[in-house]
Scaffold this motif. Structure first.
Motif, short mmCIF file in Angstrom:
data_model
loop_
_atom_site.label_atom_id
_atom_site.label_comp_id
_atom_site.label_asym_id
_atom_site.label_seq_id
_atom_site.Cartn_x
_atom_site.Cartn_y
_atom_site.Cartn_z
N ALA A 92 -15.09 -25.62 8.83
CA ALA A 92 -14.30 -24.48 9.28
C ALA A 92 -14.22 -23.41 8.20
CB ALA A 92 -12.89 -24.94 9.65
N VAL A 93 -14.45 -22.17 8.59
CA VAL A 93 -14.36 -21.04 7.66
C VAL A 93 -13.39 -20.02 8.23
CG1 VAL A 93 -16.66 -21.33 6.69
CG2 VAL A 93 -16.35 -19.91 8.72
N GLY A 94 -12.88 -19.16 7.36
CA GLY A 94 -11.95 -18.14 7.81
C GLY A 94 -11.70 -17.13 6.72
N PHE A 95 -10.69 -16.26 6.96
CA PHE A 95 -10.37 -15.18 6.04
C PHE A 95 -8.90 -15.24 5.67
CE2 PHE A 95 -13.87 -13.91 8.75
CZ PHE A 95 -14.82 -13.53 7.82
N VAL A 96 -8.61 -14.92 4.41
CA VAL A 96 -7.25 -15.00 3.90
C VAL A 96 -6.50 -13.70 4.13
CG1 VAL A 96 -5.84 -15.33 1.84
CG2 VAL A 96 -7.89 -16.70 2.16
N ASP A 97 -7.14 -12.57 3.86
CA ASP A 97 -6.47 -11.27 3.95
C ASP A 97 -6.67 -10.65 5.34
OD1 ASP A 97 -5.65 -11.34 1.25
OD2 ASP A 97 -7.66 -10.73 0.63
N PRO A 98 -5.61 -10.21 5.99
CA PRO A 98 -5.75 -9.61 7.32
C PRO A 98 -6.32 -8.19 7.31
CG PRO A 98 -3.47 -9.57 6.65
CD PRO A 98 -4.19 -10.34 5.61
N VAL A 99 -6.30 -7.52 6.15
CA VAL A 99 -6.86 -6.17 6.04
C VAL A 99 -7.68 -6.10 4.77
CG1 VAL A 99 -6.38 -3.70 5.82
CG2 VAL A 99 -4.93 -5.12 7.29
N VAL A 100 -8.93 -5.62 4.88
CA VAL A 100 -9.78 -5.45 3.70
C VAL A 100 -10.25 -4.01 3.64
CG1 VAL A 100 -10.52 -7.86 3.71
CG2 VAL A 100 -11.89 -6.16 4.92
N ASP A 101 -10.33 -3.49 2.43
CA ASP A 101 -10.78 -2.12 2.20
C ASP A 101 -12.25 -2.17 1.84
OD1 ASP A 101 -10.87 0.58 1.83
OD2 ASP A 101 -9.68 0.61 0.00
N ASP A 102 -13.11 -1.99 2.82
CA ASP A 102 -14.56 -2.13 2.62
C ASP A 102 -15.28 -1.14 3.54
OD1 ASP A 102 -17.21 -2.90 2.34
OD2 ASP A 102 -16.74 -5.04 2.22
N PRO A 103 -15.37 0.13 3.12
CA PRO A 103 -15.99 1.16 3.97
C PRO A 103 -17.41 0.82 4.40
CG PRO A 103 -14.81 2.18 2.16
CD PRO A 103 -14.83 0.72 1.87
N TYR A 104 -18.19 0.16 3.51
CA TYR A 104 -19.56 -0.17 3.90
C TYR A 104 -19.57 -1.19 5.04
CZ TYR A 104 -24.37 -1.79 3.68
OH TYR A 104 -25.66 -2.13 4.01
N ALA A 105 -18.71 -2.21 4.93
CA ALA A 105 -18.63 -3.19 6.01
C ALA A 105 -18.15 -2.54 7.30
CB ALA A 105 -17.71 -4.34 5.62
N ALA A 106 -17.22 -1.59 7.19
CA ALA A 106 -16.74 -0.87 8.37
C ALA A 106 -17.89 -0.12 9.04
CB ALA A 106 -15.61 0.09 7.99
N GLN A 107 -18.77 0.47 8.23
CA GLN A 107 -19.92 1.16 8.80
C GLN A 107 -20.88 0.19 9.49
OE1 GLN A 107 -20.57 4.45 9.20
NE2 GLN A 107 -18.46 4.68 8.50
N LEU A 108 -20.97 -1.03 8.98
CA LEU A 108 -21.81 -2.03 9.64
C LEU A 108 -21.24 -2.39 11.01
CD1 LEU A 108 -22.68 -4.45 6.67
CD2 LEU A 108 -24.21 -2.82 7.80
N VAL A 109 -19.92 -2.53 11.10
CA VAL A 109 -19.30 -2.81 12.40
C VAL A 109 -19.58 -1.67 13.37
CG1 VAL A 109 -17.10 -3.11 13.60
CG2 VAL A 109 -17.49 -4.28 11.42
N ILE A 110 -19.42 -0.44 12.88
CA ILE A 110 -19.71 0.72 13.72
C ILE A 110 -21.19 0.71 14.12
CG2 ILE A 110 -19.86 3.25 13.72
CD1 ILE A 110 -17.43 3.19 11.77
N GLY A 111 -22.06 0.31 13.20
CA GLY A 111 -23.49 0.22 13.51
C GLY A 111 -23.80 -0.78 14.60
N VAL A 112 -23.07 -1.90 14.63
CA VAL A 112 -23.25 -2.87 15.72
C VAL A 112 -22.98 -2.19 17.05
CG1 VAL A 112 -22.37 -4.99 16.76
CG2 VAL A 112 -22.66 -4.87 14.28
N HIS A 113 -21.89 -1.44 17.12
CA HIS A 113 -21.53 -0.74 18.36
C HIS A 113 -22.60 0.27 18.76
CE1 HIS A 113 -17.19 -1.52 19.55
NE2 HIS A 113 -17.38 -2.33 18.52
N ARG A 114 -23.01 1.08 17.81
CA ARG A 114 -23.95 2.15 18.16
C ARG A 114 -25.29 1.58 18.59
NH1 ARG A 114 -22.01 6.32 13.37
NH2 ARG A 114 -20.26 7.18 14.56
N ALA A 115 -25.74 0.52 17.93
CA ALA A 115 -26.99 -0.11 18.34
C ALA A 115 -26.85 -0.69 19.73
CB ALA A 115 -27.38 -1.19 17.33
N ALA A 116 -25.72 -1.31 20.02
CA ALA A 116 -25.50 -1.88 21.35
C ALA A 116 -25.46 -0.78 22.41
CB ALA A 116 -24.20 -2.68 21.36
N GLU A 117 -24.82 0.35 22.09
CA GLU A 117 -24.75 1.46 23.04
C GLU A 117 -26.12 2.03 23.34
OE1 GLU A 117 -20.28 2.83 21.54
OE2 GLU A 117 -22.08 3.92 20.88
#
Length: 292
Positions: free
Chosen positions: A128-153
């Motif tokens: 089992a894996v998980g995350f400790v912090d509910p909010v992370v400050d990572d603009p590059y990772a945020a852009q990757l999430v946005i990239g998932v959406h745009r590629a899917a669209e």
């Protein structure tokens, strides 16, 4: 165009692309793209308030405009542009606007099995894996999430899947790791687990708290305390969340919303609509249409 106008223009385009109306000045689209085994939500909310609920999957929510505030455990946290809200499976949380203008975000919901497989493949971490912090400050990772959406669209499943795996691996390396299930700390933990099983089995016609406690050989207040300690919410809140989860599975299988509502114990479709929208972010009809 002035910088303020440019920012307003970006916000307007984000809001317009976020899907169909779900409230005054609010839009949302929840869907699973063809060829991708992950759900996506693109939404702009202002007055929206998510009830305390859980997900069977992980949640990676990249905030693009405004601020989202949410209760995570006993803490109230906030996430803004360039940050990602991270929620582990089966973790109770809420959600509401942290600023008057609301918030816009793009969210991906990777299944626990997928995240575990990526952890084993990239970090040689098994279990089992998980995350400790509910909010992370990572603009590059945020852009990757946005990239998932745009590629899917754009219908580019290969790019969307690749970016999904990249952002998941990055999140695990920087903010995650192996987690151990919490050992039961209270004597009532066994009663809480048995109560949950009863509610799961008799979801459409659940017993009262008094009757449930009597069946388990405990008192209502003892059961209430034990259940909250084990699952982060009282039995009636957990039951509503479980009903929404089961309704989602029925909707995925093609069951009409009205039939799904009755099957899981809601009084009618408007009753399902209200609770479904407060947990998922879109009405069950819109959810089912998008999933198809």
């Amino acid at each position: 165009m002035a910088n303020g106008d440019a920012g307003h223009g970006r916000a307007a385009r984000e809001h317009a692309a976020a899907g169909e109306p779900v409230g005054r000045g609010e839009r949302a689209r929840y869907w699973r793209p063809a060829g991708l085994s992950v759900d996506l939500l693109h939404a702009h909310y202002v007055r929206k308030e998510f009830a305390r609920h859980t997900h069977e999957s992980f949640v990676f929510a990249a905030i693009t405009e405004g601020v989202e505030a949410f209760h995570y455990g006993s803490d109230l946290v906030r996430a803004g542009p360039g940050q990602i809200a991270l929620v582990n499976p089966d973790t109770p949380h809420t959600g509401h606007a942290g600023v008057p203008e609301g918030w816009t975000y793009r969210t991906i919901y990777p299944e626990a099995e997928l995240v575990a497989a990526i952890a084993a493949d990239t970090l040689a971490v098994r279990g089992a894996v998980g995350f400790v912090d509910p909010v992370v400050d990572d603009p590059y990772a945020a852009q990757l999430v946005i990239g998932v959406h745009r590629a899917a669209e754009e219908g580019n499943a290969l790019a969307a899947d690749s970016l999904l795996r990249l952002v998941t691996a990055r999140m695990l390396r920087s903010h995650g790791g192996r987690v151990r299930p919490l050992a039961p700390r209270a004597a009532g933990a066994r009663d809480a687990a048995r109560a949950r099983a009863v509610l799961e089995e008799r979801m459409a016609e659940p017993p009262t708290l008094e009757r449930l406690a009597a069946e388990l050989g405990t008192s209502p207040f003892a059961l209430l305390r034990a259940f909250r300690a084990a699952y982060g919410m009282p039995p009636h809140t957990w039951l509503t969340d479980a009903r929404v989860r089961r309704a989602r599975r029925l909707l995925d299988a093609g069951t009409p919303p009205a039939q799904a509502a009755v099957a899981v114990g809601f009084t009618d479709q408007p009753h399902l609509n209200r609770h479904f929208t407060r947990s998922v972010g879109v009405p069950p009809g819109a959810y089912q249409r998008a999933r198809r």
